[in-house]
Design an enzyme around this catalytic site. Structure first.
Site, short mmCIF file in Angstrom:
data_model
loop_
_atom_site.label_atom_id
_atom_site.label_comp_id
_atom_site.label_asym_id
_atom_site.label_seq_id
_atom_site.Cartn_x
_atom_site.Cartn_y
_atom_site.Cartn_z
CB SER A 188 2.93 1.55 6.56
OG SER A 188 1.71 1.78 7.23
CG HIS A 229 -0.39 0.36 2.50
ND1 HIS A 229 -0.12 -0.57 3.47
CD2 HIS A 229 -0.02 1.56 3.03
CE1 HIS A 229 0.38 0.03 4.54
NE2 HIS A 229 0.45 1.33 4.29
CG ASP A 280 -0.29 -3.93 2.73
OD1 ASP A 280 0.28 -3.48 1.72
OD2 ASP A 280 -0.54 -3.25 3.74
#
Length: 446
Positions: free
Chosen positions: A385, A234, A283
């Site tokens: 992330s 992402h 992801d």
């Protein structure tokens, strides 16, 4: 028996003293004392003529520990005898199996087992117990079971199996999963105070990478090899081209140049074709650098484990480390220095149950796992992330997860969700050896 002998001897002795009727029938006190007095150890007059013996003192009559000590003269021999004499021989029934040697103790015994056996009575065959499901078969790293024979151990490619057939030692200067700055000074120095974490001392998270866009923090990442990093898919949702995206290794403090940084351009991004922009499943992304980095004390790869080892051994370890420069508080400022936290891994069922009762929570799939604290004290945050979820085992660190998503930073009642790397190990290995076109590619899963 000796008491009967004593009586007969005394009678005979008195008869010899008798003379004519008018003779004296009494003896002096001293003479009587010599006949009747019981010495400390003697049980009869006749015994006084004998030297101390085990049979006389302890077998025919009850003896004391002091008497036994006088007989044996040695504390060790006395203790050995007394244990059996006072308590019985606990080894008399031959309790030790499979050729074990028994040693008697007071009200107990100890078995010394042959090399291949263990257990109180040497009843367990180590080769039968030595399976990978049992403490990883005692292997330092990878374990494989075999039908009919004992398991075998093996090592990551940066390590070599030792003569003991269980230990792994580095065979290169900078093996994956090791922290050179810690090994050289033999201790870690956590300091300072990601949410609820602390500053990762310089060099103690050497596999941490950072993705930047126009010099601004984009995502975290983790180094796997000289030219490959892993991050979250992402992170590239808003990009069609790899322009102005760089990767920095050896970074620690954003506020200053420390001389350990290595900057590389992004040449290629590979992600699963099942990943959908804006969604959370699959992801993960593999990123190729335009040229290799150089391993140093501050730039070291994290080990990508074998899948079975990751799923059967590493997944059972409760606490792992997550690092990054994400926000220190929900909607707060990002960290200038690299932060690290230790988070507990949650049971899959608990994770699913939690997600079921949380509004607007994406579905938890088999490609994810949950970690964190329900009280909101520690969590990964925006900007973390793509960073590593690293698990320590027998002196080496392994990549077990990639920071994926969560419901706010350390929000009370919410947890962090990570991409389960074990689901993609074969996929990662395959495409690290491939030569795909430059740019962003979506490829099938194995």
């Amino acid at each position: 028996m000796v008491p009967q002998t004593h009586g007969l001897l005394l009678l005979y002795f008195l008869l010899q003293l008798q003379g004519p009727l008018g003779a004296v029938v009494f003896i002096t006190q001293e003479e009587a004392h010599g006949v009747l007095h019981r010495q400390r150890r003697a049980n009869s007059l006749l015994e006084e003529l004998w030297s101390s013996s085990l049979e006389r003192e302890c077998n025919e009559e009850r003896c004391s520990f002091e008497e036994a000590r006088e007989i044996f003269k040695s504390p060790e021999r006395t203790k050995q005898f007394w244990t059996i004499y006072s308590d019985g021989d606990q080894c008399a029934s031959n309790p030790c199996q499979n050729g074990g040697t028994c040693q008697d103790h007071l009200k107990s015994y100890v078995c010394f087992c042959p090399l291949d056996f263990e257990g109180r009575n040497c009843e367990k065959n180590k080769n039968e117990q030595l399976i990978c499901a049992n403490e990883n078969g005692d292997c330092d790293q990878y374990c494989r079971d075999h039908v009919g024979t004992k398991r075998t151990c093996s090592c990551h490619e940066d390590y070599v199996l030792q003569p003991d057939e269980v230990s792994c030692k580095p065979k290169v200067e900078y093996p994956c999963g090791r922290i050179p700055v810690v090994e050289k000074r033999n201790f870690s120095r956590p300091q300072g105070r990601i949410v609820g974490g602390y500053v990762c001392p310089k060099g103690e998270c050497p596999w941490q990478a950072v993705l930047k866009f126009n010099e601004a923090l984009l995502c975290g990442a983790v180094l796997l090899d000289t030219r490959w990093i892993v991050t979250a898919a992402h992170c590239f949702d808003k990009f069609g081209k790899l322009v102005n995206i760089t990767v920095v290794l050896g970074e620690h403090d954003f506020s200053e140049k420390e001389g350990t940084e290595q900057v590389r351009l992004v040449e290629q991004v590979i992600m699963p074709n099942k990943y959908t922009r804006g969604r959370t499943d699959h992801d993960i992304a593999l990123v190729r650098l335009h040229r290799p980095v150089t391993f140093t004390d501050y730039v070291v790869p994290l080990c990508l484990p074998e899948r079975a080892f990751s799923e059967n051994t590493l997944a059972s370890i409760r606490f792992s480390r997550v690092s990054g420069w994400g926000q220190l508080l929900d909607r707060g400022a990002t960290a200038l220095e690299l932060m690290v936290i230790e988070v507990p891994r949650l049971m899959t069922q608990d994770c699913l149950e939690h997600a079921k009762h949380s509004a607007n929570t994406p579905r938890i799939t088999e490609n994810m796992f949950c970690a964190g604290y329900m009280d909101g004290t520690k969590d990964a945050c925006k900007g973390d992330s793509g960073g590593p979820h690293a698990t320590h085992y027998h002196g080496t660190w392994y990549l077990t997860g990639v920071v994926s998503w969560g419901e706010g930073c350390a929000a009370i009642g919410h947890i962090g969700v990570y991409t389960r790397v074990s689901q993609y190990i074969d996929w990662l290995v395959k495409y690290m050896d491939s030569k795909l076109r430059v740019g962003i590619s979506r490829v099938s899963l194995l």
